[in-house]
Enzyme design. Structure first.
Site, short mmCIF file in Angstrom:
data_model
loop_
_atom_site.label_atom_id
_atom_site.label_comp_id
_atom_site.label_asym_id
_atom_site.label_seq_id
_atom_site.Cartn_x
_atom_site.Cartn_y
_atom_site.Cartn_z
N LYS B 75 0.86 -1.19 0.00
CA LYS B 75 0.00 0.00 0.00
C LYS B 75 0.89 1.24 0.00
O LYS B 75 2.00 1.20 0.56
CB LYS B 75 -0.89 -0.05 1.24
CG LYS B 75 -1.98 1.01 1.31
CD LYS B 75 -2.89 0.74 2.52
CE LYS B 75 -3.95 1.80 2.73
NZ LYS B 75 -4.85 1.49 3.85
N SER B 150 -9.71 1.73 3.03
CA SER B 150 -8.85 2.56 2.23
C SER B 150 -7.84 1.76 1.38
O SER B 150 -7.23 2.34 0.48
CB SER B 150 -8.07 3.52 3.13
OG SER B 150 -7.22 2.81 4.01
N SER B 174 -9.98 -0.96 6.89
CA SER B 174 -9.40 -0.65 5.58
C SER B 174 -8.78 -1.81 4.83
O SER B 174 -8.43 -1.66 3.66
CB SER B 174 -8.36 0.47 5.72
OG SER B 174 -8.98 1.69 5.98
#
Lengths: 95, 486
Positions: B75, B150, B174
């Site tokens: 990420k 997210s 997330s």
């Protein structure tokens, strides 16, 4: 209701600036969010004694690791993301 | 979804394909498909090929592990030395960390191959990944829908078959919610089970690095590789999980006590409710004991979460001042003005909103009324979860109250969007582990996720239950066509 003056004070603390239009929107949003956050007060209203006993999760000194000096990253690597550094100064211009 | 890591590893071990060849295939797939999914925000193909050469040497000298040569992603908030890492925010434009996050150090030592950094909500603040400064990643199940957030880019890359697995971060859901929206598996480990060193902080008492993968077994293999205590993260815990991947075979749920909290099912989409109910029946038919419970504190979890997360965010994001890294505004007269302009121009609307709320709840006069009370309620939540786990081995709940939203779901207010996190945030507040497993598609063909929750450090139990479900239930979600061609 949160006031415009309160929002401006918070913006100053947070180092943020809002245009008049943005300010109206953030006031509306914060009103909604604070009303939502306020629902927790229904759960612990007046329970001040309990609130004072909330622990801080501090780590006792004896649980901390040994303070051992290790080799540091090179200065030039750490400063590689600094835009416009000069000697020990990081911001160029008339400051 | 089908297991991927072990079959790829077998191909590598038997030399049917080399790690370099496999990496080249994934690079071709990313180049072909990323235009469609916007899953990657930066690629590290040259380094990936270097990683792959190292992997081939490990196979040659007999030091290869289960993850050697397997292409994956990080990420965009997980640091790797010299690679762009921006949290998908303008304020970190051009930032290249000068050290590796512990999770990446561990994977690199095992011969992993990193293809690049994946899209996310700006600073991990959001439930759709649409607050990214690079635009939203798209859901491979239906590109007119969001990936969730997210960690949406990682979920999109795995579901779209352009990465074998992805690391994300989970502060309020997330990892689990995008896994649910994209029809893959997502694990949020116990707080402290995986080092956060090198994860750019949002809410430090809630953040945890997690795994997005095609199957429960794949997820377990990655968790085994990244978990463990780390001297660089004082909140990491020395706990011996053993090999969870090896423990999955021959899992039996007979006698497993499964708690069903009615509050988790209030106000959720009826299709999701029915799908979870069917999944619970499968466990019951195989000997699990179903226990109906009540967790009234769940209703307080959302406001508690947003108060604590925003308070921590306002403090953590104070460091972005335009001086040390990232974006700097132009045309200023003094340092104060430079910082003000940099932060105003560099942060997006949602980040500003959360910084403002965090500043509010920490400011004099409101600290006791909000932040301190939220901390008290957090302790109550932890105590209630502890008590529940005295009588139940796991809890089963929906991962999200809905399937993937359509893109540009602009009708929703910030509070409406916060409410969509209702099923995931209690896990972060209490620090327990949870895994989201895809169970079926809704009538629009969008995946539904089931969340399996356990007590702290019970990753083995929840992963075994998830594995049992995956092996026993019919695969009603399936794989997305396209992606890497092997």
């Amino acid at each position: 209701m949160i006031t415009k003056d309160e929002v401006l004070k918070l913006a100053n603390l947070a180092r943020l600036d809002f245009s008049d239009e943005e300010l109206d929107k953030i006031i509306r949003d914060m009103d909604d969010i604070i009303a939502f956050a306020d629902t927790i007060n229904n759960s612990v209203e007046g329970d001040a004694e309990k609130i004072r006993t909330v622990s801080t999760n501090a780590i006792p000194a004896e649980d901390c690791r040994e303070d051992v000096v290790k080799e540091s990253l090179p200065n030039e690597k750490i400063l590689s993301n600094v835009n416009g550094s000069k000697g020990m100064f990081c911001v160029k211009g008339g400051i | 979804m089908k297991e991927l890591i072990s079959p790829l590893s077998k191909l590598l071990q038997t030399k049917e394909i080399s790690a370099v060849e496999l990496t080249e295939k994934y690079i071709n797939a990313v180049e072909a498909e990323n235009k469609k999914y916007n899953a990657f925000v930066s690629t590290t193909f040259d380094k990936a090929l270097e990683n792959a050469k190292t992997a081939d040497k490990m196979f040659a000298n007999g030091t290869a592990t289960a993850l050697t040569g397997i292409p994956m992603t990080l990420k965009d908030n997980i640091c790797s030395d010299g690679d762009l890492t921006t949290c998908c925010s303008k304020i970190l434009e051009g930032f290249r960390p000068y050290y590796d996050a512990t999770v990446w150090s561990k994977l690199k030592a095992q011969g992993a191959v990193m293809l690049g950094k994946t899209n996310m909500d700006e600073f991990a603040m959001g439930s759709t990944s649409e607050t990214s400064c690079y635009g939203a990643p798209l859901n491979p199940r239906n590109v007119n829908h969001v990936t969730g957030g997210s960690s949406g880019g990682g979920a999109s890359a795995v579901a779209g078959n352009i990465a074998a697995y992805a690391l994300g971060s989970d502060t309020g859901g997330s990892v689990r919610q995008p896994a649910s929206f994209c029809g893959i598996v997502g694990l949020k480990p116990t707080y402290g089970a995986v080092s956060r060193y090198g994860l750019i902080a949002y809410g430090s008492s809630l953040d945890q690095i997690g795994v997005l993968a095609n199957s429960v077994k794949d997820t377990a293999v990655v968790f085994d590789a990244i978990s463990g205590v780390d001297a660089n993260d004082q909140t990491s815990v020395d706990f011996s999980f053993g090999s969870i991947a090896d423990s999955l075979e021959n899992t039996d749920v007979k006698g497993l006590k499964i708690g069903i909290a009615k509050e988790y099912f209030e106000g959720i989409n009826s299709e999701i409710k029915d799908a979870i109910s069917d999944a619970v029946k499968l466990f019951e038919a195989n000997g699990a004991e179903i226990i109906d419970i009540s967790l009234p504190v769940l209703k307080q979890a959302l406001p508690v979460y947003y108060i604590i997360a925003c308070a921590e965010a306002s403090s953590n994001l104070g460091r972005y001042d335009g001086i040390r890294y990232g974006y700097r505004a132009e045309n200023f007269n003094d340092v104060e003005e430079m910082i003000l302009k940099t932060r105003t121009q560099g942060f997006g609307d949602e980040v500003k909103r959360r910084i403002m709320l965090g500043t509010y709840v920490l400011s004099s006069g409101y600290y006791d009324a909000y932040y301190k009370k939220a901390c008290l309620l957090r302790e109550n939540l932890i105590a209630d979860f502890d008590e529940i786990f005295n009588s139940c081995d796991i809890l089963i709940a929906p991962t999200a109250p809905n399937t993937a939203f359509p893109l540009n779901y602009s009708g929703a207010s910030p509070v409406d969007m916060y409410l969509s996190d209702i099923a995931t945030v209690p896990i972060n507040i209490t620090g327990v582990p949870a895994v989201s497993v895809p169970i079926k598609n809704d009538s629009n063909g969008l995946p539904i996720g089931m969340q399996i929750i356990g007590k702290k450090f019970s990753e083995k139990t929840i992963m075994q239950a998830a594995y049992f479900y995956e092996k026993t239930a019919e695969d009603m979600v399936g794989n997305v066509e396209g992606g890497v061609q092997l």
